[in-house]
Design an enzyme around this catalytic site. Structure first.
Site, PDB file in Angstrom:
ATOM      1  N   ASP A  60     -16.406  -4.028  -7.971  1.00 37.22           N
ATOM      2  CA  ASP A  60     -17.839  -3.735  -8.027  1.00 37.22           C
ATOM      3  C   ASP A  60     -18.168  -2.844  -9.230  1.00 37.22           C
ATOM      4  OD1 ASP A  60     -16.508  -1.609  -6.923  1.00 37.22           O
ATOM      5  OD2 ASP A  60     -17.802  -1.364  -5.182  1.00 37.22           O
ATOM      6  N   THR A 107     -16.775  -6.476   2.970  1.00 31.20           N
ATOM      7  CA  THR A 107     -16.465  -5.215   3.636  1.00 31.20           C
ATOM      8  C   THR A 107     -17.761  -4.451   3.897  1.00 31.20           C
ATOM      9  OG1 THR A 107     -16.281  -3.869   1.637  1.00 31.20           O
ATOM     10  CG2 THR A 107     -14.332  -5.138   2.296  1.00 31.20           C
ATOM     11  N   ASP A 116      -8.884   0.814  -8.021  1.00 32.64           N
ATOM     12  CA  ASP A 116      -9.497   1.992  -8.608  1.00 32.64           C
ATOM     13  C   ASP A 116      -9.991   1.664 -10.016  1.00 32.64           C
ATOM     14  OD1 ASP A 116     -10.042   4.555  -9.722  1.00 32.64           O
ATOM     15  OD2 ASP A 116      -8.590   5.470  -8.366  1.00 32.64           O
ATOM     16  N   GLU A 133       0.865  -1.178   0.000  1.00 30.93           N
ATOM     17  CA  GLU A 133       0.000   0.000   0.000  1.00 30.93           C
ATOM     18  C   GLU A 133       0.899   1.225   0.000  1.00 30.93           C
ATOM     19  OE1 GLU A 133      -2.512   2.075  -0.716  1.00 30.93           O
ATOM     20  OE2 GLU A 133      -3.824   0.561   0.130  1.00 30.93           O
ATOM     21  N   PHE A 182     -18.390  -1.503   2.925  1.00 35.24           N
ATOM     22  CA  PHE A 182     -18.769  -0.836   1.676  1.00 35.24           C
ATOM     23  C   PHE A 182     -19.465  -1.817   0.734  1.00 35.24           C
ATOM     24  CE2 PHE A 182     -15.213   1.638   3.338  1.00 35.24           C
ATOM     25  CZ  PHE A 182     -15.718   2.924   3.251  1.00 35.24           C
ATOM     26  N   GLU A 183     -18.961  -3.050   0.698  1.00 35.99           N
ATOM     27  CA  GLU A 183     -19.566  -4.058  -0.155  1.00 35.99           C
ATOM     28  C   GLU A 183     -20.961  -4.406   0.328  1.00 35.99           C
ATOM     29  OE1 GLU A 183     -18.418  -8.459  -2.010  1.00 35.99           O
ATOM     30  OE2 GLU A 183     -17.075  -7.459  -0.594  1.00 35.99           O
ATOM     31  N   ASP A 220       5.248   1.438  -4.487  1.00 36.25           N
ATOM     32  CA  ASP A 220       4.527   1.106  -5.707  1.00 36.25           C
ATOM     33  C   ASP A 220       4.518  -0.405  -5.928  1.00 36.25           C
ATOM     34  OD1 ASP A 220       3.454   1.318  -8.406  1.00 36.25           O
ATOM     35  OD2 ASP A 220       5.490   0.936  -9.079  1.00 36.25           O
TER      36      ASP A 220
END
Length: 248
Positions: free
Chosen positions: A190, A225, A154, A104, A227-228, A131
């Site tokens: 998603d 998660t 992303d 990360e 969010f999911e 990276d």
């Protein structure tokens, strides 16, 4: 609302990882992140200051020896873009016989993950803040990984930005070369268009074979998660893909 940040979002949410197109002179790679201003809490900053030497591995242009990093020999899974670390922590807790190496770049996410590792005393989880493409290229030996996790990268939804997506043929080819025979790549998104692009790219890599006819059921080891869960309640889809490197 999708869980993955747009270019204007200040902080990556859980499981999301920005991937900006930045040409690299000797690989032509798409960098696995984009620099964005992000808020960092005092607790996350304290974790960065105090816990990086304990739980993080510095980037270097030399292959890692996993048995030295983790103090044992065990199957090692690379996770690219762990966001705030909730999912990675749960998987590492549920799979104590496997090692997990999380990559990360965002300080907030790294600080959060360091706090989680320390609180849970997760001996099977380490971090590299760098990276991801350079980490895979320079620090991961060929035929060494048991698995790769790429969860909710992303999506770069605008058509002119699709070239910035992380899951592209050159990077998948590199990842496949780092998997040991029988090792797997597990992606989840998603964004339906990105899911189909992932399916095409992974399916076009000669070293990989799909474990399903098309998309895969969500494996038990990948927790939902927040969010999911919110997206599923709103009727949003989530697509999992699991490909294995041929051979045993």
């Amino acid at each position: 609302m999708n869980s993955t940040p747009s270019s204007s979002d200040p902080t990556p949410p859980e499981g999301a990882h920005g991937d900006a197109a930045q040409a690299h002179p000797d690989f032509g790679h798409i960098r696995s992140f984009v620099h964005r201003r992000s808020h960092i809490t005092a607790g996350q900053q304290e974790a960065l200051d105090l816990l990086m030497p304990k739980w993080a591995v510095p980037y270097r242009n030399a292959p890692l020896k996993f048995e030295q990093v983790f103090g044992r020999q065990a199957p090692t899974v690379l996770e690219i873009g762990f966001g705030m670390g909730e999912t990675t922590e749960k998987i590492a807790l549920a799979r104590p016989d496997d090692n997990f190496l999380g990559v990360e770049v965002f300080n907030s996410g790294v600080g959060s993950m360091l706090k989680r590792i320390e609180a849970s005393q997760l001996q099977n989880l380490r971090i590299i803040q760098h990276d991801a493409v350079e980490v895979v290229r320079d620090m991961i030996a060929p035929d060494s990984l048991a698995g790769v996790h790429i969860y909710f990268p992303d999506p770069w939804p605008k058509k002119r930005h699709h070239k910035r997506r992380l899951v592209q043929p050159p990077f998948v080819q590199l990842l496949a070369s780092r998997l040991r025979p029988g090792g797997y790549i597990h992606c989840a998104t998603d964004w339906e268009h990105y899911a189909h692009q992932m399916l095409e790219v992974l399916g076009g890599e000669p070293l990989l074979e799909n474990t399903s006819e098309g998309f895969a059921p969500r494996p038990d080891f990948r927790p939902l998660t927040k969010f999911e869960n919110r997206g599923l309640r709103l009727g949003h889809g989530v697509w999992d893909l699991i490909f294995r490197r041929e051979g045993q």
